[in-house]
Design a protein around this motif. Structure first.
Motif, PDB file in Angstrom:
ATOM      1  N   TYR A  44      14.123  -2.881  -2.018  1.00  0.00           N
ATOM      2  CA  TYR A  44      12.762  -3.206  -1.593  1.00  0.00           C
ATOM      3  C   TYR A  44      11.730  -2.404  -2.395  1.00  0.00           C
ATOM      4  CZ  TYR A  44      14.314  -5.748   2.577  1.00  0.00           C
ATOM      5  OH  TYR A  44      14.869  -6.669   3.440  1.00  0.00           O
ATOM      6  N   THR A  45      10.694  -3.108  -2.805  1.00  0.00           N
ATOM      7  CA  THR A  45       9.513  -2.464  -3.375  1.00  0.00           C
ATOM      8  C   THR A  45       8.501  -2.282  -2.251  1.00  0.00           C
ATOM      9  OG1 THR A  45       9.847  -3.471  -5.544  1.00  0.00           O
ATOM     10  CG2 THR A  45       7.624  -2.679  -5.031  1.00  0.00           C
ATOM     11  N   ILE A  46       7.922  -1.081  -2.166  1.00  0.00           N
ATOM     12  CA  ILE A  46       6.978  -0.786  -1.095  1.00  0.00           C
ATOM     13  C   ILE A  46       5.601  -0.553  -1.707  1.00  0.00           C
ATOM     14  CG2 ILE A  46       6.453   0.697   0.880  1.00  0.00           C
ATOM     15  CD1 ILE A  46       9.403   1.504   0.925  1.00  0.00           C
ATOM     16  N   THR A  47       4.624  -1.314  -1.261  1.00  0.00           N
ATOM     17  CA  THR A  47       3.246  -1.150  -1.722  1.00  0.00           C
ATOM     18  C   THR A  47       2.338  -0.970  -0.508  1.00  0.00           C
ATOM     19  OG1 THR A  47       2.936  -3.552  -1.755  1.00  0.00           O
ATOM     20  CG2 THR A  47       3.580  -2.492  -3.828  1.00  0.00           C
ATOM     21  N   GLN A  48       1.170  -0.395  -0.746  1.00  0.00           N
ATOM     22  CA  GLN A  48       0.302  -0.056   0.389  1.00  0.00           C
ATOM     23  C   GLN A  48      -1.163  -0.131  -0.016  1.00  0.00           C
ATOM     24  OE1 GLN A  48       0.107   4.136   1.975  1.00  0.00           O
ATOM     25  NE2 GLN A  48       1.221   3.221   3.691  1.00  0.00           N
ATOM     26  N   GLN A  49      -1.979  -0.618   0.907  1.00  0.00           N
ATOM     27  CA  GLN A  49      -3.419  -0.648   0.705  1.00  0.00           C
ATOM     28  C   GLN A  49      -4.108  -0.784   2.061  1.00  0.00           C
ATOM     29  OE1 GLN A  49      -3.931  -4.104  -1.790  1.00  0.00           O
ATOM     30  NE2 GLN A  49      -3.929  -5.513  -0.070  1.00  0.00           N
ATOM     31  N   TYR A  50      -5.401  -0.476   2.078  1.00  0.00           N
ATOM     32  CA  TYR A  50      -6.183  -0.714   3.285  1.00  0.00           C
ATOM     33  C   TYR A  50      -6.635  -2.172   3.323  1.00  0.00           C
ATOM     34  CZ  TYR A  50      -6.749   4.174   4.741  1.00  0.00           C
ATOM     35  OH  TYR A  50      -6.538   5.446   5.197  1.00  0.00           O
ATOM     36  N   MET A  51      -6.703  -2.739   4.520  1.00  0.00           N
ATOM     37  CA  MET A  51      -7.385  -4.006   4.665  1.00  0.00           C
ATOM     38  C   MET A  51      -8.847  -3.804   4.320  1.00  0.00           C
ATOM     39  SD  MET A  51      -5.810  -5.804   8.084  1.00  0.00           S
ATOM     40  CE  MET A  51      -6.582  -7.364   7.617  1.00  0.00           C
ATOM     41  N   TRP A  52      -9.451  -4.802   3.728  1.00  0.00           N
ATOM     42  CA  TRP A  52     -10.800  -4.717   3.198  1.00  0.00           C
ATOM     43  C   TRP A  52     -11.787  -4.213   4.242  1.00  0.00           C
ATOM     44  CZ3 TRP A  52     -15.259  -8.020   3.974  1.00  0.00           C
ATOM     45  CH2 TRP A  52     -16.287  -7.809   3.048  1.00  0.00           C
ATOM     46  N   GLN A  53     -12.482  -3.123   3.893  1.00  0.00           N
ATOM     47  CA  GLN A  53     -13.544  -2.520   4.698  1.00  0.00           C
ATOM     48  C   GLN A  53     -13.100  -2.177   6.120  1.00  0.00           C
ATOM     49  OE1 GLN A  53     -17.215  -4.781   4.354  1.00  0.00           O
ATOM     50  NE2 GLN A  53     -17.566  -3.914   2.334  1.00  0.00           N
ATOM     51  N   THR A  54     -11.866  -1.682   6.243  1.00  0.00           N
ATOM     52  CA  THR A  54     -11.363  -1.252   7.543  1.00  0.00           C
ATOM     53  C   THR A  54     -10.572   0.033   7.378  1.00  0.00           C
ATOM     54  OG1 THR A  54      -9.154  -2.261   7.541  1.00  0.00           O
ATOM     55  CG2 THR A  54     -11.006  -3.698   8.122  1.00  0.00           C
ATOM     56  N   ASN A  55     -10.203   0.616   8.512  1.00  0.00           N
ATOM     57  CA  ASN A  55      -9.242   1.723   8.540  1.00  0.00           C
ATOM     58  C   ASN A  55      -7.890   1.238   9.049  1.00  0.00           C
ATOM     59  OD1 ASN A  55     -10.522   4.018   7.463  1.00  0.00           O
ATOM     60  ND2 ASN A  55     -11.729   4.301   9.333  1.00  0.00           N
ATOM     61  N   ILE A  56      -7.568  -0.013   8.752  1.00  0.00           N
ATOM     62  CA  ILE A  56      -6.246  -0.571   9.055  1.00  0.00           C
ATOM     63  C   ILE A  56      -5.422  -0.538   7.779  1.00  0.00           C
ATOM     64  CG2 ILE A  56      -4.967  -2.606   9.810  1.00  0.00           C
ATOM     65  CD1 ILE A  56      -7.410  -3.434  11.430  1.00  0.00           C
ATOM     66  N   LEU A  57      -4.253   0.067   7.862  1.00  0.00           N
ATOM     67  CA  LEU A  57      -3.413   0.269   6.690  1.00  0.00           C
ATOM     68  C   LEU A  57      -2.316  -0.795   6.645  1.00  0.00           C
ATOM     69  CD1 LEU A  57      -3.203   2.304   4.351  1.00  0.00           C
ATOM     70  CD2 LEU A  57      -1.587   3.611   5.744  1.00  0.00           C
ATOM     71  N   ARG A  58      -2.139  -1.416   5.489  1.00  0.00           N
ATOM     72  CA  ARG A  58      -1.137  -2.474   5.311  1.00  0.00           C
ATOM     73  C   ARG A  58      -0.068  -1.997   4.331  1.00  0.00           C
ATOM     74  NH1 ARG A  58      -0.678  -6.176   1.179  1.00  0.00           N
ATOM     75  NH2 ARG A  58       0.404  -8.154   1.628  1.00  0.00           N
ATOM     76  N   THR A  59       1.188  -1.965   4.783  1.00  0.00           N
ATOM     77  CA  THR A  59       2.318  -1.571   3.937  1.00  0.00           C
ATOM     78  C   THR A  59       3.259  -2.762   3.803  1.00  0.00           C
ATOM     79  OG1 THR A  59       2.148   0.695   4.803  1.00  0.00           O
ATOM     80  CG2 THR A  59       4.139   0.131   3.576  1.00  0.00           C
ATOM     81  N   MET A  60       3.539  -3.167   2.574  1.00  0.00           N
ATOM     82  CA  MET A  60       4.388  -4.332   2.294  1.00  0.00           C
ATOM     83  C   MET A  60       5.757  -3.879   1.785  1.00  0.00           C
ATOM     84  SD  MET A  60       4.878  -7.663   1.918  1.00  0.00           S
ATOM     85  CE  MET A  60       3.362  -8.615   1.697  1.00  0.00           C
ATOM     86  N   TYR A  61       6.811  -4.472   2.374  1.00  0.00           N
ATOM     87  CA  TYR A  61       8.196  -4.231   1.955  1.00  0.00           C
ATOM     88  C   TYR A  61       8.729  -5.561   1.414  1.00  0.00           C
ATOM     89  CZ  TYR A  61       7.697  -0.196   5.115  1.00  0.00           C
ATOM     90  OH  TYR A  61       7.280   0.949   5.752  1.00  0.00           O
ATOM     91  N   ASP A  62       9.142  -5.589   0.134  1.00  0.00           N
ATOM     92  CA  ASP A  62       9.504  -6.865  -0.503  1.00  0.00           C
ATOM     93  C   ASP A  62      10.655  -6.642  -1.481  1.00  0.00           C
ATOM     94  OD1 ASP A  62       9.627  -9.336  -1.748  1.00  0.00           O
ATOM     95  OD2 ASP A  62       7.458  -9.497  -2.041  1.00  0.00           O
ATOM     96  N   GLY A 120      11.938  -9.389  -3.080  1.00  0.00           N
ATOM     97  CA  GLY A 120      11.928 -10.622  -3.845  1.00  0.00           C
ATOM     98  C   GLY A 120      12.296 -11.831  -3.010  1.00  0.00           C
ATOM     99  N   THR A 121      13.322 -11.682  -2.189  1.00  0.00           N
ATOM    100  CA  THR A 121      13.770 -12.769  -1.317  1.00  0.00           C
ATOM    101  C   THR A 121      13.248 -12.593   0.106  1.00  0.00           C
ATOM    102  OG1 THR A 121      15.788 -13.001  -2.626  1.00  0.00           O
ATOM    103  CG2 THR A 121      15.793 -13.974  -0.415  1.00  0.00           C
ATOM    104  N   ASP A 122      13.271 -11.354   0.557  1.00  0.00           N
ATOM    105  CA  ASP A 122      12.868 -11.031   1.929  1.00  0.00           C
ATOM    106  C   ASP A 122      11.662 -10.084   1.892  1.00  0.00           C
ATOM    107  OD1 ASP A 122      15.408 -12.252   2.895  1.00  0.00           O
ATOM    108  OD2 ASP A 122      16.269 -10.471   1.907  1.00  0.00           O
ATOM    109  N   ALA A 123      10.759 -10.292   2.819  1.00  0.00           N
ATOM    110  CA  ALA A 123       9.576  -9.424   2.839  1.00  0.00           C
ATOM    111  C   ALA A 123       8.980  -9.366   4.240  1.00  0.00           C
ATOM    112  CB  ALA A 123       8.531  -9.920   1.839  1.00  0.00           C
ATOM    113  N   PHE A 124       8.440  -8.191   4.564  1.00  0.00           N
ATOM    114  CA  PHE A 124       7.653  -8.030   5.781  1.00  0.00           C
ATOM    115  C   PHE A 124       6.554  -7.016   5.506  1.00  0.00           C
ATOM    116  CE2 PHE A 124      10.787  -4.669   6.054  1.00  0.00           C
ATOM    117  CZ  PHE A 124      10.184  -3.619   6.737  1.00  0.00           C
ATOM    118  N   GLU A 125       5.515  -7.060   6.315  1.00  0.00           N
ATOM    119  CA  GLU A 125       4.435  -6.113   6.163  1.00  0.00           C
ATOM    120  C   GLU A 125       4.110  -5.490   7.509  1.00  0.00           C
ATOM    121  OE1 GLU A 125       1.193  -8.206   4.425  1.00  0.00           O
ATOM    122  OE2 GLU A 125       1.068  -9.704   6.020  1.00  0.00           O
ATOM    123  N   VAL A 126       3.630  -4.241   7.448  1.00  0.00           N
ATOM    124  CA  VAL A 126       3.297  -3.493   8.651  1.00  0.00           C
ATOM    125  C   VAL A 126       1.810  -3.150   8.610  1.00  0.00           C
ATOM    126  CG1 VAL A 126       3.747  -1.416  10.005  1.00  0.00           C
ATOM    127  CG2 VAL A 126       5.625  -2.517   8.762  1.00  0.00           C
TER     128      VAL A 126
END
Length: 603
Positions: free
Chosen positions: A58-76, A78-84
């Protein structure tokens, strides 16, 4: 390279830090300065965390949702993916008050395939000082202590609780949520309810951002810093925290570790000035009320810092059972500096009160309270300005006649005079004018060093100090004055290293400083810009921005060699200075020869 690659989430009651791998490594509940429930940040073995463990595919990437303090972390993979989506709920209720419970919600969205992970849930209550017992109670998983002070934490989820407790692999076949709360919930916690809180919290932060003044330059950096400062606000009292953490060291392996989960009058006042200029006036008024509430007696001396509920005793203790961040012990709670005498705080507070009178509406009652504070501050300054103190950097050695402390005593009297003129209270003007001139002349004569051709750290010293760069900002000296230009040049010569600044280089009570103090670099850049070295200032500014973490956040310090973030995190002081420097660029333009006026964009 190890770094402080964390994002902050919060709801103006408490905050949590999530790593770039999605691990919840720091949180104190129910409020900012409560004992931790997750503290892997301070001890990787004992501290406790909550994470989603995935395979190396899994590749893990992270960013804030635009103009918020909500953090989005993506686990991918290539075939399977989920985000938190990580957040602490905060939104306005129909009554006009805010829903901001001591809760952390991790909303898990299935993106594609059938991703697999192990849900690691390992809270360690009360700073991991005693055993935490975690059991399945059917409706929720409860964690609690049964030795020493009682504490508890509740986990609600639509994932199988026994699978979580036994750390078995989970195959995600739909959306899910984890809700960790300091309180037992009275209503059933469902996926739909968690999603609704997510949407309401997103709208809250987007509305707050929309009400923030926009600038044509460095807008993304300004907005992220503003959101971070808002997250460090304790709304109940109006206090502003210096940082969300304790005991993150200024240098790995050294003992410069302090608890920053308190309200420094100096830091918070600067934050208020900047945030007010971004359009959030209620922020400033709440803080001013906090200060008024902490000064019940007319003759009471102001402390340099207070607890976020106005506590005046902040006794320092060490937690010897924790190894510290990267084994940098000791871990401290409380802060012994609260008893220090620092004369600069009076000027900083008076500056904020002055801004309150000239920028915002005040009621008669509020004006009378503030005028009483003004009178009290001038009396204190008149009695004590000639005394040595610990200075802005809270040196625990002998007291000295620090230039910055004297400067801010001058500011206190200068702003008091301006406030008196606004209120047409002229009885004290002649006396105060004499005092202002006396302080000014002493600084002019005694803080200036002919050999260095600069204002130095303290009277009679040849040591430079970055805080003298603020003499122009506070109106003591003009940016084009040869003495200020020369001070900027001397500061660069003595304290600048590859575009990063020392606070000072002379030995203090812990030896010679070995890391750069982030706010000082911003001060230096701002001063370069004002004395006319605009392109050089912009170059250094862009370079400094590149040293932030992956989310644009800054801590207190930066390692000169590796550019690693050090010190408590995220640091209000650093983000305050970022905003102030960036908005000055926008205000005066970037052209080397023209003073092009850029006006802020109001949306």
């Amino acid at each position: 390279m190890d770094n402080l690659n964390y994002g902050i989430i919060g709801n103006c009651k408490s905050a949590a830090l999530i790593s770039d791998k999605g691990s919840l490594d720091w949180c104190c509940l129910p409020i900012f300065d409560s004992p931790s429930v997750f503290a892997k940040l301070l001890d990787e073995e004992k501290g406790g965390s909550q994470s989603f463990e995935v395979s190396d595919a899994y590749t893990i990437t992270q960013q804030y949702m635009w103009q918020t303090n909500i953090l989005r972390t993506m686990y991918d993979n290539g075939t399977d993916a989920f985000e938190v989506f990580d957040f602490m709920p905060r939104y306005e209720k129909r009554s006009g008050s805010f829903y901001a419970p001591p809760d952390i919600i991790r909303f898990i969205r299935l993106v594609k395939g059938a991703p697999k992970f192990v849900c690691n849930y390992d809270p360690k209550l009360e700073y991991a000082s005693t055993e935490t017992i975690t059991v399945n109670k059917g409706e929720y998983i409860e964690s609690y202590t049964n030795e020493g002070k009682y504490d508890s934490l509740y986990l609600y989820t639509n994932l199988e609780k026994e699978v979580i407790l036994t750390k078995k692999e989970i195959t995600l076949d739909g959306n899910a949520f984890l809700l960790m709360s300091y309180h037992e919930k009275l209503m059933e916690q469902t996926l739909d309810r968690a999603y609704l809180k997510f949407q309401r919290t997103k709208v809250y932060w987007m509305n707050w951002s929309e009400a923030t003044t926009k600038y044509p330059l460095y807008q993304n950096e300004i907005m992220r810093s503003a959101l971070t400062l808002k997250a460090l606000t304790f709304e109940k009292s109006g206090a502003v925290l210096a940082a969300a953490t304790t005991s993150l060291p200024e240098t790995i392996g050294e003992v410069r570790n302090w608890d920053y989960r308190f309200c420094w009058v100096r830091d918070a006042s600067m934050v208020i000035r900047v945030i007010s200029n971004l359009g959030h006036t209620k922020y400033a008024q709440n803080f001013l009320q906090f200060i008024i509430d902490t000064l019940p007696d007319k003759d009471e001396k102001m402390q340099i810092m207070y607890g976020i509920n106005g506590e005046k005793e902040l006794t320092e203790h060490t937690l010897d059972h924790l190894s510290g961040y990267k084994n940098s012990a000791p871990v401290r709670i409380g802060n012994a500096a609260y008893v220090q005498k620092q004369n600069d705080i009076y000027g900083i507070l008076m500056e904020v009160i002055y801004q309150q009178f000239i920028q915002f509406e005040t009621t008669l009652e509020n004006s009378e309270e503030l005028w009483t504070v003004v009178l009290g501050i001038v009396k204190i300054v008149k009695r004590h300005w000639q005394e040595p103190d610990k200075g802005i950097w809270e040196l625990r050695t002998e007291d000295r006649h620090f230039t910055f402390s004297k400067l801010l005593c001058w500011v206190a009297v200068d702003r008091a005079i301006k406030i008196a003129e606004v209120l047409n209270r002229r009885r004290h003007l002649e006396e105060w004018d004499v005092l202002r001139k006396e302080i000014h002349d002493e600084i002019h004569d005694n803080a200036w060093n002919e050999d260095m051709q600069a204002y130095t750290q303290y009277y009679g010293s040849k040591d430079m100090d970055a805080s003298t760069l603020l003499m122009e900002q506070y109106g003591f000296i003009d940016a084009k004055d040869p003495r200020f230009v020369s001070t900027v040049e001397a500061t660069e010569r003595e304290l600048c290293k590859d575009g990063l600044m020392y606070r000072y280089k002379n030995e203090d009570d812990f030896g010679e400083p070995s890391s750069s103090f982030t706010i000082c670099t911003f001060w230096f850049i701002d001063s370069l810009y004002k004395v006319g070295q605009k392109q050089k200032a912009i170059k250094y500014f862009d370079q400094l921005l590149s040293y932030s973490n992956h989310l644009g956040l800054f801590s207190e310090d930066i390692d000169f060699k590796t550019k690693r973030l050090l010190g408590n995190f995220p640091q209000a002081y650093s983000h305050l200075a970022l905003i102030e420097t960036a908005t000055n660029f926008a205000k005066y333009g970037q052209d080397e020869d023209e003073e092009t006026q850029f006006k802020p964009i109001l949306y």
